[in-house]
Design an enzyme around this catalytic site. Structure first.
Site, PDB file in Angstrom:
ATOM      1  N   HIS A  67       0.841  -1.211   0.000  1.00  0.00           N
ATOM      2  CA  HIS A  67       0.000   0.000   0.000  1.00  0.00           C
ATOM      3  C   HIS A  67       0.871   1.253   0.000  1.00  0.00           C
ATOM      4  CE1 HIS A  67      -3.947   1.993   1.159  1.00  0.00           C
ATOM      5  NE2 HIS A  67      -3.067   2.982   1.186  1.00  0.00           N
ATOM      6  N   HIS A  69       1.051   5.349  -2.162  1.00  0.00           N
ATOM      7  CA  HIS A  69       0.485   6.292  -3.143  1.00  0.00           C
ATOM      8  C   HIS A  69       1.652   6.895  -3.911  1.00  0.00           C
ATOM      9  CE1 HIS A  69      -3.638   6.386  -1.291  1.00  0.00           C
ATOM     10  NE2 HIS A  69      -2.930   5.900  -0.284  1.00  0.00           N
ATOM     11  N   GLN A 162      -9.762   9.333  -4.953  1.00  0.00           N
ATOM     12  CA  GLN A 162      -9.428  10.079  -3.727  1.00  0.00           C
ATOM     13  C   GLN A 162     -10.567  10.989  -3.247  1.00  0.00           C
ATOM     14  OE1 GLN A 162      -6.077  10.764  -1.658  1.00  0.00           O
ATOM     15  NE2 GLN A 162      -8.017  11.037  -0.611  1.00  0.00           N
ATOM     16  N   HIS A 220      -9.846   2.038   0.426  1.00  0.00           N
ATOM     17  CA  HIS A 220      -9.528   2.855   1.604  1.00  0.00           C
ATOM     18  C   HIS A 220     -10.795   2.859   2.459  1.00  0.00           C
ATOM     19  CE1 HIS A 220      -5.944   4.072  -0.443  1.00  0.00           C
ATOM     20  NE2 HIS A 220      -5.605   4.881   0.541  1.00  0.00           N
ATOM     21  N   GLU A 223     -11.013   5.061   7.175  1.00  0.00           N
ATOM     22  CA  GLU A 223      -9.792   5.756   7.641  1.00  0.00           C
ATOM     23  C   GLU A 223     -10.222   7.046   8.312  1.00  0.00           C
ATOM     24  OE1 GLU A 223      -6.947   6.946   4.680  1.00  0.00           O
ATOM     25  OE2 GLU A 223      -5.368   7.256   6.166  1.00  0.00           O
ATOM     26  N   ASP A 319       2.367   3.511   2.828  1.00  0.00           N
ATOM     27  CA  ASP A 319       1.273   4.441   2.507  1.00  0.00           C
ATOM     28  C   ASP A 319       1.748   5.704   1.782  1.00  0.00           C
ATOM     29  OD1 ASP A 319      -1.360   5.247   2.348  1.00  0.00           O
ATOM     30  OD2 ASP A 319      -1.487   5.975   4.401  1.00  0.00           O
TER      31      ASP A 319
END
Ligand code: FE2
Length: 458
Positions: A67, A69, A162, A220, A223, A319
């Site tokens: 994981h 980005h 996102q 996701h 979170e 992450d």
């Protein structure tokens, strides 16, 4: 003649297996990019173009990043810093930076961080890429890089909305377009959608697109430090009912750190039945969560210890690397495992070893590559040599790989970290933080002799 011979290594234990590395040393034979044999260490091994004397190093399959980005790496402070340290301000900063993306900007930043990953021994990376961008600039650049990097590492791409699927203009259409352009997995962000109903709907859309295109699903999920955020149960139920099961991953799930024990128990049952994987990102969520709390302040992490005990597969991810959500980072899975052990209170010897597996075997299960992963005959020759007694030792001393082999070739080397001590009145000595008793035990088990890492010849 072999292409590569690794002499005298010890195989790292597999997930759920023995805590200690194998006692006896082995030779690993490599030809045409594949492990063709693993034999008891011998002075009569076949000749090879390149020989590595492992000197008892642990040999492990490569680290797996489940994981990250990549599209946002190395953008911290652009165009402004995330002063509050919240997820929400991070998203606002990223929305501003997203408008400045160009193909070359993405290629340059991601290429740099992929080099960091390989130097750290990571040869499988799953990256989310924001597709709430009508131009899909980052997605196209990452699809291009996935091909360019293929000779060294495998990159999986997740279409990550996102700013939402239902709450962003044309969010669902962009997600589908990303599927057409060749992602490996579909994402969602239900806790960010405007309403709970939109959140549920967004998961249904994501599961439907994943099913129709034959893709994985990595969401996701929850979170947020809101005990009312309960999309993990919806995702697990969808995983069961669609048959996607272990092709599904719930990432972050930090709200689980705020759930009451009765609900947590019920949730773990459906998570286990569904087969979904979970990814905890200790570096970033220790930093982002609890920001709205006074004291006591929550850790804001998912229930890693309890999930593992229940039989759910959990992995650790990095992450973010120097972006609006996390200003630090060197793309180092060993640091993630080290911090993860503290943050989730996995501190018994067996549990610390399990933290190593959460950045290796368990992360490989998240990516769906477990069948192709490992150091054994017939499998692609991707592996690390670690100058450590066992996996727990790697995590304790933050031992980085001395040698990284990808597709049968050495792609990174590193001298073991040693401090030179000049104690007054004594001869100078090297300090490598190996506990004397550990070294004696390791030697007894056929482990590494004192004096560092492997030697390369060829
Ligand atoms: Fe994330």
């Amino acid at each position: 003649m072999l292409d590569l011979l690794v002499r005298g290594a010890r195989l790292a234990p597999a997930a759920g297996g023995a805590d200690q590395a194998a006692a006896s040393a082995v030779d690993v034979h490599v030809s045409a990019g594949t492990v063709v044999g693993i034999e008891p260490a011998s002075d009569h091994a076949p000749p090879a173009r390149e020989v590595v004397d492992a000197r008892g190093c642990l040999i492990s399959p490569p680290y797996v990043e489940p994981h990250v980005h990549l599209d946002s790496v190395l953008t911290a402070g652009e165009p402004r810093w995330n002063e509050s340290g919240t997820l929400w301000e991070g998203i606002a900063c990223w929305t501003e930076r997203k408008g400045m993306l160009t193909r070359q900007d993405v290629l340059d930043r991601v290429s740099e961080v992929l080099r960091w990953y390989v130097a750290n021994g990571v040869l499988h990376v799953r990256s989310h890429v924001d597709v709430t961008d009508p131009g899909l600039v980052a997605l196209d650049a990452l699809v291009e890089l996935r091909e360019r990097a293929r000779d060294v590492l495998d990159l999986q791409l997740v279409a990550f909305p996102q700013e939402g699927i239902c709450s962003f203009p044309s969010g669902a259409e962009l997600l589908e377009e990303a599927a057409r352009r060749g992602v490996d997995a579909i994402g969602a962000i239900p806790h960010y959608e405007d309403t709970r109903e939109d959140g549920v709907r967004s998961l249904e859309i994501a599961a439907e697109v994943a099913t129709r295109y034959g893709l994985l699903l990595d969401v996701h999920c929850d979170e947020i430090d809101d005990e009312q955020s309960r999309f993990s149960e919806v995702l697990a139920t969808l995983a069961l009912r669609t048959g996607l099961t272990d092709r599904v991953t719930a990432s972050h799930t930090t709200a689980m750190g705020s759930y009451n024990p009765a609900y947590s128990y019920k949730l773990r049952r459906i998570l286990l039945r569904s087969g979904v994987n979970l990814v905890c990102n200790p570096l970033v969520n220790l930093h982002l969560q609890g920001r709205f709390d006074g004291y006591p302040k929550r850790r804001g992490l998912t229930q890693v210890k309890e999930l593992l005990a229940a039989g759910v597969n959990v992995a650790f991810g990095h992450d973010d690397v120097m972006d609006p959500w996390y200003p630090l980072g060197t793309a180092d899975p060993v640091l993630v495992a080290h911090v993860g052990a503290h943050a989730t209170q996995l501190m018994s010897p067996a549990e610390v070893g399990e933290c190593f597996r959460m950045v290796t075997d368990r992360a490989a299960r998240v990516l769906g590559i477990a069948d192709l992963y490992g150091v054994r005959p017939g499998v692609r020759a991707d592996f690390l040599l670690l100058p450590a007694a066992d996996p727990a030792d790697v995590v304790r001393r933050l031992v980085r790989p001395s040698i990284v082999v990808s597709r049968g070739r050495i792609v990174a080397e590193r001298a073991p970290a040693v401090a030179r001590l000049r104690w007054p009145g004594a001869d100078p000595e090297d300090v490598d933080f190996v506990r004397t008793r550990d070294a004696r035990d390791a030697t007894w088990r056929g482990g590494p002799a004192q004096g560092g890492g492997p030697a390369v010849d060829g």
